[in-house]
Design a protein around this motif. Sequence first.
Motif, PDB file in Angstrom:
ATOM      1  N   ALA A   1      51.272  44.994  19.572  1.00  0.00           N
ATOM      2  CA  ALA A   1      50.175  44.272  20.222  1.00  0.00           C
ATOM      3  C   ALA A   1      48.945  45.166  20.365  1.00  0.00           C
ATOM      4  O   ALA A   1      48.707  46.038  19.533  1.00  0.00           O
ATOM      5  CB  ALA A   1      50.626  43.699  21.556  1.00  0.00           C
ATOM      6  N   SER A   2      48.153  44.950  21.404  1.00  0.00           N
ATOM      7  CA  SER A   2      46.860  45.609  21.512  1.00  0.00           C
ATOM      8  C   SER A   2      46.982  47.033  22.056  1.00  0.00           C
ATOM      9  O   SER A   2      47.886  47.338  22.824  1.00  0.00           O
ATOM     10  CB  SER A   2      45.945  44.802  22.437  1.00  0.00           C
ATOM     11  OG  SER A   2      45.740  43.509  21.926  1.00  0.00           O
ATOM     12  N   GLY A   3      46.032  47.885  21.657  1.00  0.00           N
ATOM     13  CA  GLY A   3      46.048  49.242  22.172  1.00  0.00           C
ATOM     14  C   GLY A   3      45.253  50.205  21.334  1.00  0.00           C
ATOM     15  O   GLY A   3      44.354  49.809  20.577  1.00  0.00           O
ATOM     16  N   TRP A   4      45.623  51.471  21.453  1.00  0.00           N
ATOM     17  CA  TRP A   4      44.860  52.570  20.871  1.00  0.00           C
ATOM     18  C   TRP A   4      45.806  53.647  20.357  1.00  0.00           C
ATOM     19  O   TRP A   4      46.727  54.056  21.065  1.00  0.00           O
ATOM     20  CB  TRP A   4      43.958  53.186  21.939  1.00  0.00           C
ATOM     21  CG  TRP A   4      43.058  52.172  22.581  1.00  0.00           C
ATOM     22  CD1 TRP A   4      43.382  51.328  23.612  1.00  0.00           C
ATOM     23  CD2 TRP A   4      41.721  51.872  22.213  1.00  0.00           C
ATOM     24  NE1 TRP A   4      42.311  50.523  23.900  1.00  0.00           N
ATOM     25  CE2 TRP A   4      41.287  50.832  23.070  1.00  0.00           C
ATOM     26  CE3 TRP A   4      40.853  52.388  21.260  1.00  0.00           C
ATOM     27  CZ2 TRP A   4      40.002  50.299  22.980  1.00  0.00           C
ATOM     28  CZ3 TRP A   4      39.579  51.859  21.171  1.00  0.00           C
ATOM     29  CH2 TRP A   4      39.161  50.818  22.033  1.00  0.00           C
ATOM     30  N   ALA A   5      45.586  54.118  19.137  1.00  0.00           N
ATOM     31  CA  ALA A   5      46.289  55.294  18.620  1.00  0.00           C
ATOM     32  C   ALA A   5      45.374  56.498  18.817  1.00  0.00           C
ATOM     33  O   ALA A   5      44.147  56.372  18.702  1.00  0.00           O
ATOM     34  CB  ALA A   5      46.627  55.121  17.147  1.00  0.00           C
TER      35      ALA A   5
ATOM     36  N   ASP B   1      44.814  50.980  28.542  1.00  0.00           N
ATOM     37  CA  ASP B   1      45.202  52.340  28.940  1.00  0.00           C
ATOM     38  C   ASP B   1      44.449  53.349  28.084  1.00  0.00           C
ATOM     39  O   ASP B   1      44.009  53.049  26.970  1.00  0.00           O
ATOM     40  CB  ASP B   1      46.709  52.518  28.790  1.00  0.00           C
ATOM     41  CG  ASP B   1      47.232  53.732  29.548  1.00  0.00           C
ATOM     42  OD1 ASP B   1      46.467  54.329  30.347  1.00  0.00           O
ATOM     43  OD2 ASP B   1      48.400  54.091  29.333  1.00  0.00           O
ATOM     44  N   THR B   2      44.317  54.546  28.594  1.00  0.00           N
ATOM     45  CA  THR B   2      43.438  55.537  27.994  1.00  0.00           C
ATOM     46  C   THR B   2      43.968  56.933  28.265  1.00  0.00           C
ATOM     47  O   THR B   2      44.618  57.159  29.296  1.00  0.00           O
ATOM     48  CB  THR B   2      42.012  55.382  28.583  1.00  0.00           C
ATOM     49  OG1 THR B   2      41.223  56.506  28.231  1.00  0.00           O
ATOM     50  CG2 THR B   2      42.033  55.265  30.097  1.00  0.00           C
ATOM     51  N   PRO B   3      43.706  57.894  27.386  1.00  0.00           N
ATOM     52  CA  PRO B   3      44.157  59.262  27.657  1.00  0.00           C
ATOM     53  C   PRO B   3      43.593  59.830  28.949  1.00  0.00           C
ATOM     54  O   PRO B   3      44.207  60.703  29.572  1.00  0.00           O
ATOM     55  CB  PRO B   3      43.658  60.055  26.439  1.00  0.00           C
ATOM     56  CG  PRO B   3      42.673  59.167  25.750  1.00  0.00           C
ATOM     57  CD  PRO B   3      43.065  57.776  26.073  1.00  0.00           C
ATOM     58  N   VAL B   4      42.444  59.319  29.382  1.00  0.00           N
ATOM     59  CA  VAL B   4      41.822  59.813  30.622  1.00  0.00           C
ATOM     60  C   VAL B   4      42.742  59.606  31.817  1.00  0.00           C
ATOM     61  O   VAL B   4      42.717  60.377  32.777  1.00  0.00           O
ATOM     62  CB  VAL B   4      40.475  59.099  30.858  1.00  0.00           C
ATOM     63  CG1 VAL B   4      39.831  59.558  32.152  1.00  0.00           C
ATOM     64  CG2 VAL B   4      39.529  59.340  29.684  1.00  0.00           C
ATOM     65  N   ALA B   5      43.572  58.568  31.761  1.00  0.00           N
ATOM     66  CA  ALA B   5      44.449  58.239  32.889  1.00  0.00           C
ATOM     67  C   ALA B   5      45.710  59.097  32.934  1.00  0.00           C
ATOM     68  O   ALA B   5      46.476  58.999  33.892  1.00  0.00           O
ATOM     69  CB  ALA B   5      44.836  56.764  32.817  1.00  0.00           C
ATOM     70  N   HIS B   6      45.913  59.950  31.940  1.00  0.00           N
ATOM     71  CA  HIS B   6      47.152  60.722  31.844  1.00  0.00           C
ATOM     72  C   HIS B   6      46.849  62.216  31.954  1.00  0.00           C
ATOM     73  O   HIS B   6      46.147  62.777  31.109  1.00  0.00           O
ATOM     74  CB  HIS B   6      47.861  60.412  30.521  1.00  0.00           C
ATOM     75  CG  HIS B   6      48.261  58.976  30.395  1.00  0.00           C
ATOM     76  ND1 HIS B   6      49.513  58.529  30.734  1.00  0.00           N
ATOM     77  CD2 HIS B   6      47.553  57.875  30.000  1.00  0.00           C
ATOM     78  CE1 HIS B   6      49.568  57.216  30.532  1.00  0.00           C
ATOM     79  NE2 HIS B   6      48.387  56.809  30.094  1.00  0.00           N
ATOM     80  N   GLU B   7      47.393  62.831  32.970  1.00  0.00           N
ATOM     81  CA  GLU B   7      47.169  64.247  33.194  1.00  0.00           C
ATOM     82  C   GLU B   7      47.647  65.061  31.989  1.00  0.00           C
ATOM     83  O   GLU B   7      48.747  64.853  31.478  1.00  0.00           O
ATOM     84  CB  GLU B   7      47.929  64.707  34.447  1.00  0.00           C
ATOM     85  CG  GLU B   7      47.556  66.081  34.940  1.00  0.00           C
ATOM     86  CD  GLU B   7      46.143  66.162  35.479  1.00  0.00           C
ATOM     87  OE1 GLU B   7      45.521  67.237  35.330  1.00  0.00           O
ATOM     88  OE2 GLU B   7      45.667  65.155  36.043  1.00  0.00           O
ATOM     89  N   GLY B   8      46.791  65.963  31.511  1.00  0.00           N
ATOM     90  CA  GLY B   8      47.163  66.829  30.408  1.00  0.00           C
ATOM     91  C   GLY B   8      46.934  66.246  29.038  1.00  0.00           C
ATOM     92  O   GLY B   8      47.227  66.906  28.032  1.00  0.00           O
ATOM     93  N   HIS B   9      46.428  65.007  28.959  1.00  0.00           N
ATOM     94  CA  HIS B   9      46.124  64.387  27.664  1.00  0.00           C
ATOM     95  C   HIS B   9      44.636  64.581  27.370  1.00  0.00           C
ATOM     96  O   HIS B   9      43.809  63.772  27.799  1.00  0.00           O
ATOM     97  CB  HIS B   9      46.453  62.898  27.672  1.00  0.00           C
ATOM     98  CG  HIS B   9      47.910  62.592  27.662  1.00  0.00           C
ATOM     99  ND1 HIS B   9      48.438  61.427  27.133  1.00  0.00           N
ATOM    100  CD2 HIS B   9      48.976  63.297  28.113  1.00  0.00           C
ATOM    101  CE1 HIS B   9      49.756  61.433  27.266  1.00  0.00           C
ATOM    102  NE2 HIS B   9      50.101  62.554  27.861  1.00  0.00           N
ATOM    103  N   ALA B  10      44.286  65.625  26.656  1.00  0.00           N
ATOM    104  CA  ALA B  10      42.885  65.890  26.299  1.00  0.00           C
ATOM    105  C   ALA B  10      42.586  65.184  24.983  1.00  0.00           C
ATOM    106  O   ALA B  10      43.121  65.559  23.937  1.00  0.00           O
ATOM    107  CB  ALA B  10      42.630  67.385  26.176  1.00  0.00           C
ATOM    108  N   PRO B  11      41.741  64.159  24.974  1.00  0.00           N
ATOM    109  CA  PRO B  11      41.526  63.360  23.757  1.00  0.00           C
ATOM    110  C   PRO B  11      40.673  64.077  22.724  1.00  0.00           C
ATOM    111  O   PRO B  11      39.650  64.679  23.046  1.00  0.00           O
ATOM    112  CB  PRO B  11      40.801  62.116  24.291  1.00  0.00           C
ATOM    113  CG  PRO B  11      40.076  62.608  25.505  1.00  0.00           C
ATOM    114  CD  PRO B  11      40.956  63.662  26.113  1.00  0.00           C
ATOM    115  N   LEU B  12      41.102  63.979  21.453  1.00  0.00           N
ATOM    116  CA  LEU B  12      40.318  64.500  20.334  1.00  0.00           C
ATOM    117  C   LEU B  12      39.694  63.359  19.540  1.00  0.00           C
ATOM    118  O   LEU B  12      38.523  63.419  19.175  1.00  0.00           O
ATOM    119  CB  LEU B  12      41.176  65.361  19.410  1.00  0.00           C
ATOM    120  CG  LEU B  12      41.851  66.592  20.009  1.00  0.00           C
ATOM    121  CD1 LEU B  12      42.456  67.437  18.889  1.00  0.00           C
ATOM    122  CD2 LEU B  12      40.900  67.422  20.830  1.00  0.00           C
TER     123      LEU B  12
END
Length: 204
Positions: free
Chosen positions: A120-124, A142-153
């Motif tokens: 379904a819907s989302g983000w890789a 949902d977004t990497p910003v909401a997850h501690e330690g997930h620094a988005p590239l």
Amino acid sequence: MAFVLPDLPYAKDAFGDILSVETFDFHHGKHHNAYVVKANELVAADESLQGKSLVELIKSSKGGLFNQVGQIWNHTFYWNSLSPVKTAPTGELLAKIEEAFGSVDSLIEKLKAEAVGHFASGWAALILKDGKLEVTSYHDADTPVAHEGHAPLLILDVWEHAYYIDYRNLRPAYAEKLLKEAINWDFAALNLDGQGASRADQSA
């Protein structure tokens, strides 16, 4: 003050047949803008939310507000993750890719598999976690910003509205085309500093 729809970092016709002007008209001009409008309505109705940034609200909210501000951030980061001029990883980013995945081609295949296999819907996304690169995905808003330690590239939109105009139901073709020809690897390399979240942030 209110959140705004950020300008695209390139012309809408810059991608040729990879992404059409019509896709940008709808995806950026309508879908992304709708999240901005709704987020502003929610913030205006609650004085305690006013003056906070997208990142602050993502980390402190849930439900409807989280969905709107998460999608503003996700889309802004996604536009910056794309380049109409083909680029390639170099330097530190290339070294980290080879360490984690063996080769750039292997990373692209892993990102494609994540994007296609995400239900379904989302983000890789490609993130930096504990100093190492990881491929992951996020559901809905949902977004990497909401997850501690997930620094988005970099992030890839796999909501159907991201590709249906140009690729119909062929998410694999969309993912492969973007990953092989339209990723902004320079932007991904910049985000190795761990500050990627700030590059799609804004304050209301």
